[in-house]
Design an enzyme around this catalytic site. Structure first.
Site, PDB file in Angstrom:
ATOM      1  N   HIS A   1     -36.900  68.410  43.062  1.00  0.00           N
ATOM      2  CA  HIS A   1     -35.853  67.632  44.204  1.00  0.00           C
ATOM      3  C   HIS A   1     -35.259  66.246  44.348  1.00  0.00           C
ATOM      4  O   HIS A   1     -34.333  65.898  43.679  1.00  0.00           O
ATOM      5  CB  HIS A   1     -36.089  68.720  45.541  1.00  0.00           C
ATOM      6  CG  HIS A   1     -34.270  68.493  45.867  1.00  0.00           C
ATOM      7  ND1 HIS A   1     -33.715  69.359  46.251  1.00  0.00           N
ATOM      8  CD2 HIS A   1     -33.464  67.788  47.137  1.00  0.00           C
ATOM      9  CE1 HIS A   1     -32.364  68.614  47.059  1.00  0.00           C
ATOM     10  NE2 HIS A   1     -33.347  68.238  47.451  1.00  0.00           N
ATOM     11  N   GLU A   2     -36.356  65.445  45.184  1.00  0.00           N
ATOM     12  CA  GLU A   2     -36.330  64.152  45.493  1.00  0.00           C
ATOM     13  C   GLU A   2     -36.216  63.335  43.621  1.00  0.00           C
ATOM     14  O   GLU A   2     -35.423  62.870  44.063  1.00  0.00           O
ATOM     15  CB  GLU A   2     -37.225  64.112  46.496  1.00  0.00           C
ATOM     16  CG  GLU A   2     -37.083  65.118  48.032  1.00  0.00           C
ATOM     17  CD  GLU A   2     -36.501  65.565  48.657  1.00  0.00           C
ATOM     18  OE1 GLU A   2     -35.575  63.801  48.343  1.00  0.00           O
ATOM     19  OE2 GLU A   2     -35.980  65.588  49.090  1.00  0.00           O
TER      20      GLU A   2
ATOM     21  N   HIS B   1     -32.397  63.569  42.947  1.00  0.00           N
ATOM     22  CA  HIS B   1     -32.314  61.530  43.719  1.00  0.00           C
ATOM     23  C   HIS B   1     -32.440  61.240  43.235  1.00  0.00           C
ATOM     24  O   HIS B   1     -31.841  58.982  43.217  1.00  0.00           O
ATOM     25  CB  HIS B   1     -32.403  62.280  45.136  1.00  0.00           C
ATOM     26  CG  HIS B   1     -31.867  63.508  46.284  1.00  0.00           C
ATOM     27  ND1 HIS B   1     -30.517  63.358  46.006  1.00  0.00           N
ATOM     28  CD2 HIS B   1     -32.284  64.497  46.687  1.00  0.00           C
ATOM     29  CE1 HIS B   1     -30.193  64.586  46.821  1.00  0.00           C
ATOM     30  NE2 HIS B   1     -31.250  65.073  46.502  1.00  0.00           N
TER      31      HIS B   1
ATOM     32  N   GLU C   1     -26.728  65.602  45.696  1.00  0.00           N
ATOM     33  CA  GLU C   1     -27.206  66.630  46.366  1.00  0.00           C
ATOM     34  C   GLU C   1     -26.935  67.639  44.750  1.00  0.00           C
ATOM     35  O   GLU C   1     -28.106  68.695  43.875  1.00  0.00           O
ATOM     36  CB  GLU C   1     -26.485  67.547  47.112  1.00  0.00           C
ATOM     37  CG  GLU C   1     -27.425  68.467  47.161  1.00  0.00           C
ATOM     38  CD  GLU C   1     -28.638  68.604  47.744  1.00  0.00           C
ATOM     39  OE1 GLU C   1     -29.436  67.392  47.638  1.00  0.00           O
ATOM     40  OE2 GLU C   1     -29.811  69.367  48.201  1.00  0.00           O
TER      41      GLU C   1
END
Lengths: 505, 505
Positions: A268-269, A272, A298
């Site tokens: 997830h990060e 980003h 997101e």
């Protein structure tokens, strides 16, 4: 009269210098979440507060206002979609917002949220809501004051939301949420009644932390995260922060008996991080070099975490690689089991570990509660009860502790109110982007099955990253995907995948 | 006319805010030396440069000058030794120095030294002097310009030296060095002819890095370094930096086959850290809460590193503790061998690993070379040759690589010119402090042998730390030790200890 290009250059210089302070402040916060000694918290809040005041001064100086009004009527501003035109539009938007806020309020928010985050970490760790309550009360109070100053129509929550998602309105999101909720609740019921379900057992196998750390670094590198321009560290609540054009850092957390927690939060990060690393570097610190919105941000993280990382072809590629790294731990497992367990849908208490179906119900709860808090319809001291009641109503389960309830998220402690709905927007955007990518590339599943992520990343770079903040978010998504934002693509994607994972086809 | 106390309070507020920027800048530098991604260097230099400009503006603002001139003639300034009087004196000294420097020069130095340190790390690692040469040329050039602006009498090196050691003069240091050098050379010859010498072998025993890391944390805690107000990290060149009243961080480095390198650099940096942690916290960011000078700072680090850490009673206490931590690695050793090996005197190439006798000859070489560089008597491109020649002359050995020669120290890359002599001053101060402490406490060796460091630390707190920068360094040492600074106490201490270590008694 100065020529517009000279004025533009002056603003660029002013903004780039301001960005040096903003990224320095981001380092103070990154350090606060990673390496700051326990005794250093109070002074760190003073440093952050002082910098926030300096930054606010620079963002609202009269000279800047004069320059911007001059540019607003110049030919440079005419073409809204060129980087120069977009820069001017972005600056004007930010400036007009900022000048409404007195420096004392900005500093008070910086102090309250710096101390608030420190208090949140301690309160969450001790499961002691009462330690956090006064901080949250202060933060809500300050952000409410801010919303009152920013709002022209008295819609306080809109004023906060707009800061994170340009142009988004509470009413529209509420109706989109309603449609999504109805579909998800229907799907949830079908899955509950399914004859064959994933067991979720593979995720409980203990994996030692050193191996989890290596696996996280490995998968981040595999999808294209550049460690020469970034780092991976550990913290209480995973996040991603940009400290310079070649310094975007991601943070995760690990639990020995919960491998997916660390693995998926890293994916997830890193998603980003890929967006930040893909923004136009020459425009760093200026709107064309900035992310379009938090929803778009997101969409990138959720795309890599879920649309890629919870897909069957991904696990056919990833499983043997991880199995080899984990000694004998995964010997009795296979790729299909991991894929299925990665898609087990069941109501749970903690948002960041929720499945893709119930996740949006977690967001809905926060979206509703924070509107009530900001509008004054809910007292802060009553929020834990409201939180728990809402979990029972929407998810059928009730937190037994505040740690698993209202204390689970860092956001409110950091003043981030109006931020949560961008998570669901991100899911919707991601579904539409994935459809468009499949249409363009054709062979996405083959690429995933070969661990070949370059094509996907390049598509995202070309379609999203290079545009920075040159278009408002919904226009960017609409143009890239050829359709208006709606709940349908996300629902269709979930139905299709879960039918496989639940062996319903 | 405002009353002096109100003016004083205004200056305090101004200075405390300035300190928030200075400590923030120190975090940028700490991060540069620890966790900054490799691609982040150029932008980091821009951040540091921009902050240095802001800090310089705040240090030299006209308003501050007006306030200070007002205070200078007020009754508050009359008592130079009270915290208030010392604060005013310190501010005036700093202000009068700073206003001579144009902001462009200050920023140029910040940029050149930020890039210079990054270039030094790479050049040292690759042993490629030519990569560092242009950086050093620029740094020397800028610091020379600074010295010209600061000096009233054309003594350029004095102007730089005075920044680190208030009141120190090149001529005095030169004559103190000459006395010390003659004594040390004599001692060196005696030791060379000694019939029994330490072998140095115990120091070559490999100790795995995880155990070295634990040993370092342990010894730092034992002597009183507070990890709730500090950290221990790793870097290319050990240092200590203060980022807040409760945030003083130390950094060290480890080599598997060179245990003392990491162990003693930790003790050294922890000694600096104890000083910082002992300064009056209520005066943080103001002269009464600041270190007296770099020489006094170094007296604290060297006292713990050498006067404590290389003593026989210390090793009688420390040896069994470390032996137990190191499994079987030290099974064939004993405390006396470690003590003796910790005091092996032999000319070597690398300053930070030099014994206490030859150490000061390393400093002498730098002291001479940097005077020549600043005065223009030595060209930067000729410095490696001059360095090597001087090593041959003073130490009888010649570096085979620049990595072991002129590239070994970070200082010049950081613009720290005029800094090295404070290391030898620190040794001299430490010897005098140790004599005074022994006279006061009586049983220092007993305390060391029991690993009881509280009494020593408390004595240093009372005699040195609490005074901050209220007295000029040589006055502080003179008053505490009851005698003027001279080479004799250091020479006497070395003779006495080495006679034991070399079994000459």
């Amino acid at each position: 009269l100065a020529d517009p290009q000279s004025t533009f250059d002056l603003v660029v210089e002013h903004m780039r210098d301001t960005t040096k302070l903003e990224t320095t402040s981001a380092l103070l916060e990154w350090d606060d979440h990673t390496y700051l000694p326990s005794g250093g918290g109070a002074y760190r809040a003073e440093q952050v507060t002082f910098l926030s005041g300096l930054i606010h001064q620079r963002r609202t100086t009269k000279q800047l206002g004069t320059w911007l009004e001059e540019l607003a009527t110049s030919e440079l501003a005419a073409q809204r979609e060129t980087p120069v035109g977009a820069a001017i539009a972005g600056w004007l938007r930010d400036y007009r917002r900022q000048v409404r806020l007195p420096q004392a309020l900005v500093e008070a928010i910086a102090r309250a949220t710096s101390l608030g985050q420190q208090a949140w970490v301690a309160a969450r760790s001790a499961d002691r809501w009462s330690d956090f309550l006064p901080h949250l009360r202060e933060i809500i109070n300050l952000r409410r004051q801010e919303a009152q100053l920013l709002s022209d129509d008295g819609q306080l929550y809109d004023a906060l939301l707009d800061q994170y998602e340009e142009g988004a309105r509470t009413a529209e999101i509420t109706s989109m949420f309603a449609e999504l909720r109805d579909e998800l609740v229907k799907l949830l019921k079908e899955l509950k009644d399914a004859s064959s379900k994933p067991s979720g057992q593979s995720w409980r196998y203990a994996i030692p932390l050193p191996e989890q750390r290596q696996a996280s670094r490995w998968i981040a590198s595999q999808i294209g995260y550049d460690f020469e321009r970034g780092r991976l560290d550990e913290t209480a609540h995973p996040f991603c922060t940009t400290l310079g054009p070649n310094d975007c850092r991601i943070l995760t957390r690990y639990h020995e008996d919960n491998f997916p927690s660390g693995f998926y939060s890293t994916l997830h990060e890193a998603g980003h991080g890929l967006y930040e690393q893909g923004l136009p570097i020459d425009w760093f610190g200026l709107p064309p070099g900035a992310a379009a919105s938090l929803g778009v941000h997101e969409s990138q993280s959720r795309l890599w975490e879920n649309f890629v990382g919870r897909s069957a072809p991904f696990w056919r590629w990833c499983f043997p690689q991880l199995k080899q790294r984990f000694g004998t731990a995964w010997n009795e497992l296979d790729a299909m089991q991991l894929f299925r367990d990665a898609n087990l849908v069941q109501p749970s208490l903690v948002r960041v570990e929720a499945d893709e179906v119930t996740y949006n119900l977690h967001i809905l709860i926060r979206f509703e509660l924070e509107q009530e808090l900001i509008n004054g319809d809910l007292k802060v001291e009553d929020a834990p009860q409201a939180w728990n009641d809402r979990y029972e109503r929407y998810l059928g389960i009730k937190p037994q502790t505040d740690r698993d309830g209202i204390l689970q998220d860092v956001h409110w402690s950091a003043g981030l109110i109006g931020y949560f709905p961008t998570y669901t927007l991100g899911n919707l955007y991601a579904a539409q982007l994935m459809d468009a990518m499949r249409a363009d590339l054709g062979n996405v599943d083959d690429l995933l099955e070969n661990g070949n992520f370059d094509g996907l990343l390049q598509w995202l770079r070309d379609k999203i990253h290079v545009h920075g903040r040159c278009l408002p978010p919904d226009q960017l998504i609409r143009r890239t995907t050829g359709r208006a934002i709606s709940a349908q693509p996300l629902v269709a994607y979930l139905r299709q995948k879960l039918e496989v994972a639940y062996s319903m086809v």
